[in-house]
Design an enzyme around this catalytic site. Structure first.
Site, short mmCIF file in Angstrom:
data_model
loop_
_atom_site.label_atom_id
_atom_site.label_comp_id
_atom_site.label_asym_id
_atom_site.label_seq_id
_atom_site.Cartn_x
_atom_site.Cartn_y
_atom_site.Cartn_z
N SER A 37 7.37 5.76 1.29
CA SER A 37 6.40 5.55 2.36
C SER A 37 5.21 4.73 1.87
CB SER A 37 5.89 6.90 2.89
OG SER A 37 4.79 7.37 2.14
N ASP A 38 4.61 3.98 2.78
CA ASP A 38 3.35 3.33 2.42
C ASP A 38 2.28 4.41 2.34
OD1 ASP A 38 1.55 1.37 1.74
OD2 ASP A 38 2.10 0.03 3.39
N TYR A 39 1.21 4.11 1.61
CA TYR A 39 0.20 5.11 1.30
C TYR A 39 -0.47 5.66 2.57
CZ TYR A 39 0.26 4.26 -3.75
OH TYR A 39 0.64 4.18 -5.07
N ALA A 75 0.75 6.46 5.27
CA ALA A 75 1.30 5.96 6.54
C ALA A 75 1.95 7.06 7.37
CB ALA A 75 2.31 4.85 6.27
#
Length: 768
Positions: free
Chosen positions: A290-292, A294
């Site tokens: 996952s993106d930080y 997100a």
């Protein structure tokens, strides 16, 4: 006899132990190791593998395992020391001894103090040289792995659609074919050739991460994290092909979903993106990171989930395997299993993917990082030389009226170097500093190149975006006393960029960050009073060379009309000043080409070259202020400078276009060949570009599409035969039933110096 029995017992016990802990034996096939380890794990241990912590937190939280750890932004040798301690703890002091994946940012260099800073991604794309980028990525992997890093959160496969968007600088270009070639070369250099990586990651290599999946770089109004308003056909036709190449051909190990939503569905909850496309259609075997922050954005930003428990359900159902930067939403997974909302098999699937990557990356057997080795590897002279070579191939000569460039060092008695970026390094975001001690400024580069024979005067003149004109007088004085002026204008980006983190100390009142992640703009003209200062210097009548050091295309309409020589340098890395000086004085012939179209104004956005037939108007009667027209009333819809454009200090001639077959079928591949001749007096590199257009199609498609390019070096008078191979698959489209097909009919092949400057054409026919 007693000795023999003892040896036998020892060997037997060793065999039993090895069988008992099969997952620790590197000789055992990866899938068997995964199944063996998974069978030993508790639910809590499984969930822990789906989270992340900081590298220095090992042992502090009573953890019995974790999926990943983030490297701190300090000296590489210090990171190596912390890495060894952390990984030793997880391997020796936890129940199952599962090491974490050490994560780092490696966009244009390992994000640590002292590591080599290469040109920013937009400059890398402007080299049009995949092999050079492959070499760079291999060096970045070497530096980062010496500090214990296992995975890089790079590269980006986003395509540029709106220069207002601050992360344009992190993208390779506007064309999916170019982005796919450059990005896949990065993956092969950093992660290894797919023939090798299908088995395991080699020594000194890193797991790569494809970002940002998908459509992230086309936000409404150019605002970071904004919604993307495109349909499935456009998504598949333009935004997904580069990712597909990275996954199906370069065998990238990890994919990061984007922060944005596409057609109302956020990427981190999109079954279409993360299941249907990524897993079912492309057979992606890696893991989704996952993106930080997100995932939690589904709750408080997109507002599609009521709480973190609902976020966890949506994200795991969609296919997100690991939550970064910490277990916030996935902390609810145990509860979701206990209340029957999700089966434990769903967690097992995610954990298997993570463990599979860990085994393939050799994490259970890797030697611990050594500060001593890291000091020897990071920032080596040969790495800095490579950074300079990339800068030299990325700089684009946009204009050279009356052959003002290259400058003659022997006849140039004095030069004034003026502008806010003349004596300031600018690296772009995801770099650790912008202190001048870390690199070479344009002023330093010129001084070092000309030596004592030429007087070099310097004046900053103004700040990047401030309105103060107090420095104009000093700048004009330096200009009037000199034979020629090198004016360096541009912008500045945040260091250590990212959502929720960054170096705010660099955001000075007179020099705020103007580009990078989260720094979007509404105006594409030069900021502050930079243009006013340049106009005053122009009035002196002295010859002026403009050098642009920035992260996004600017609408330099006045500059194009008035300044005789213009260099686009983007953010050229730590050796940028040296590279620019060598180009200015002819030691290097510029060979960079635009990987993104430059718009006339912000009102012209978007201006990408592969627009639809209706994308540049109907009337074809562009107007001017003196003579109003239509499409637009006071302007042409054309870009200021087109995709693929770039000048050289020599000239090239194209001739002899031939195709191996004029009619071809599904099993055929066509050879497209032509001669390129250096007709000038200097050696140089030419970027030959091959485009195609389907003349009649069942759905509308672009007026042209890049399907091949080659960067060739030729000495004066030399001719080279350049050959491209074209397959039917490269001529396909997504039809009205959302099926990818190559339709029967005529296609036009076009070869040129840019998307606008087409020199040779040939028609071919595909028969299904």
């Amino acid at each position: 006899m007693i000795r023999f029995v003892w040896v036998f017992v020892v060997l037997l016990c060793g065999s039993v132990i090895c069988q008992a802990q099969k997952y620790k034996d590197p000789a055992v096939p990866v899938e068997e190791r995964v199944e063996d380890l998974l069978s030993r794990m508790t639910l809590d241990e499984k969930i822990a593998q789906m989270g992340m912590i900081r590298l220095d937190e090992a042992g502090k939280k009573g953890l019995n395992g974790i999926g990943a750890c983030e490297s701190p932004f300090i000296k590489a040798a210090d990171i190596a020391g912390i890495s060894a301690v952390s990984k030793r703890f997880f391997r020796d002091s936890t129940r199952l001894g599962i090491p974490p994946i050490q994560i780092a940012e490696c966009l244009h260099g390992f994000l640590s103090h002292g590591s080599t800073v290469f040109p920013q991604a937009i400059a890398q794309g402007s080299t049009w040289n995949p092999e050079l980028i492959k070499e760079m990525a291999s060096v970045i992997a070497l530096e980062a792995s010496s500090a214990g890093v296992d995975q890089a959160l790079s590269p980006l496969f986003d395509i540029i659609r709106d220069p207002r968007y601050g992360r344009v600088e992190e993208c390779y270009g506007e064309d999916y074919y170019l982005v796919g070639e450059i990005g896949s070369a990065f993956v092969r250099g950093m992660q290894g050739e797919p023939e090798q990586t299908r088995k395991r990651i080699g020594t000194g290599k890193l797991i790569c991460t494809a970002k940002h999946f998908a459509g992230y770089s086309a936000p409404v109004a150019g605002i970071n994290l904004g919604p993307t308003s495109i349909g499935e056909r456009e998504l598949r036709s333009s935004h997904l092909p580069a990712f597909r190449k990275a996954i199906t051909e370069a065998n990238i190990y990890s994919v990061m979903p984007s922060y944005n939503e596409v057609d109302g569905i956020a990427a981190h909850e999109s079954k279409f993106l993360l299941q249907q496309v990524l897993r079912d259609e492309w057979n992606f075997q890696g893991y989704v990171f996952s993106d930080y922050g997100a995932m939690d954005m589904l709750r408080y930003f997109h507002r599609t989930s009521a709480d973190r428990k609902e976020v966890a359900r949506k994200a795991i159902t969609a296919g997100v395997d690991l939550e970064a930067p910490s277990l916030e939403c996935y902390a609810s997974l145990a509860e979701l299993v206990e209340d029957g909302t999700i089966p434990v098999s769903m967690i097992d699937t995610c954990v298997k993917r993570i463990l599979r990557v860990k085994f393939k990356a050799g994490l259970f057997e890797k030697p611990y990082a050594s500060p001593e080795i890291s000091r020897q590897v990071v920032g080596k002279a040969s790495h800095k030389q490579l950074a300079q070579r990339i800068a030299e191939e990325s700089v684009i000569l946009l204009k050279n009226e009356s052959s003002l460039l290259p400058l003659n060092r022997s006849s140039l008695k004095s030069v004034a170097v003026i502008g806010p970026n003349a004596d300031q390094v600018q690296y772009g975001d995801y770099s650790y500093t912008k202190g001048n001690l870390s690199g070479v400024t344009v002023l330093q580069g010129i001084k070092e190149f000309v030596g004592k024979g030429t007087t070099v005067r310097y004046a900053k003149g103004c700040s990047i975006s401030g309105e103060d004109k107090d420095g104009f007088g000093e700048a004009l004085d330096a200009a009037n006393k000199s034979d020629l002026i090198v004016f360096v204008m541009g912008e500045t980006s945040s260091t250590l960029s990212g959502i929720g983190w960054g170096d705010e100390s660099t955001n000075k009142a007179d020099d705020p960050n103007t580009c990078g992640e989260g720094f979007d703009v509404t105006d594409l003209n030069p900021y502050g009073v930079q243009r006013e200062l340049l106009q005053e210097i122009y009035k002196t009548g002295k010859p002026v060379v403009l050098v642009l050091v920035h992260g996004r295309p600017w609408s330099i309409t006045w500059e194009k009309a008035h300044i005789p020589a213009i260099l686009e340098a983007w953010y050229p890395g730590e050796k940028g000043g040296t590279a620019i000086a060598r180009i200015l004085f002819g030691e290097v012939n510029p060979s960079g080409r635009l990987s993104v179209s430059i718009p006339q104004s912000v009102g012209h956005v978007p201006v990408f070259y592969n627009h639809k037939p209706s994308g540049r108007g109907f009337y074809h009667s562009p107007g001017t202020k003196e003579k109003p027209g239509r499409d637009y009333v006071f302007s042409s819809p054309d870009p200021l400078f087109p995709f693929g454009y770039g000048l050289s200090y020599t000239t090239f001639e194209y001739s002899g276009l031939q195709v191996s077959k004029k009619r071809f079928g599904p099993d055929d591949k066509i050879q497209v060949s032509l001669d390129v001749t250096n007709t000038g007096k200097r050696a140089g590199k030419e970027v030959v570009q091959l485009y195609v257009r389907d003349l009649i199609s069942s759905v509308s498609i672009p007026v042209k599409q890049l399907i091949g390019f080659a960067k060739e070096e030729l000495v004066p008078g030399e001719t080279k035969r350049v050959t491209f191979q074209v397959s039917p698959d490269e001529l396909g489209l997504w039809n009205e039933n959302m099926q990818y097909v190559t339709e029967s009919g005529e296609f036009e092949l076009m070869v040129g110096r840019s998307a606008k400057d087409i020199l040779l054409k040939e028609k071919i026919e595909y028969i299904e």
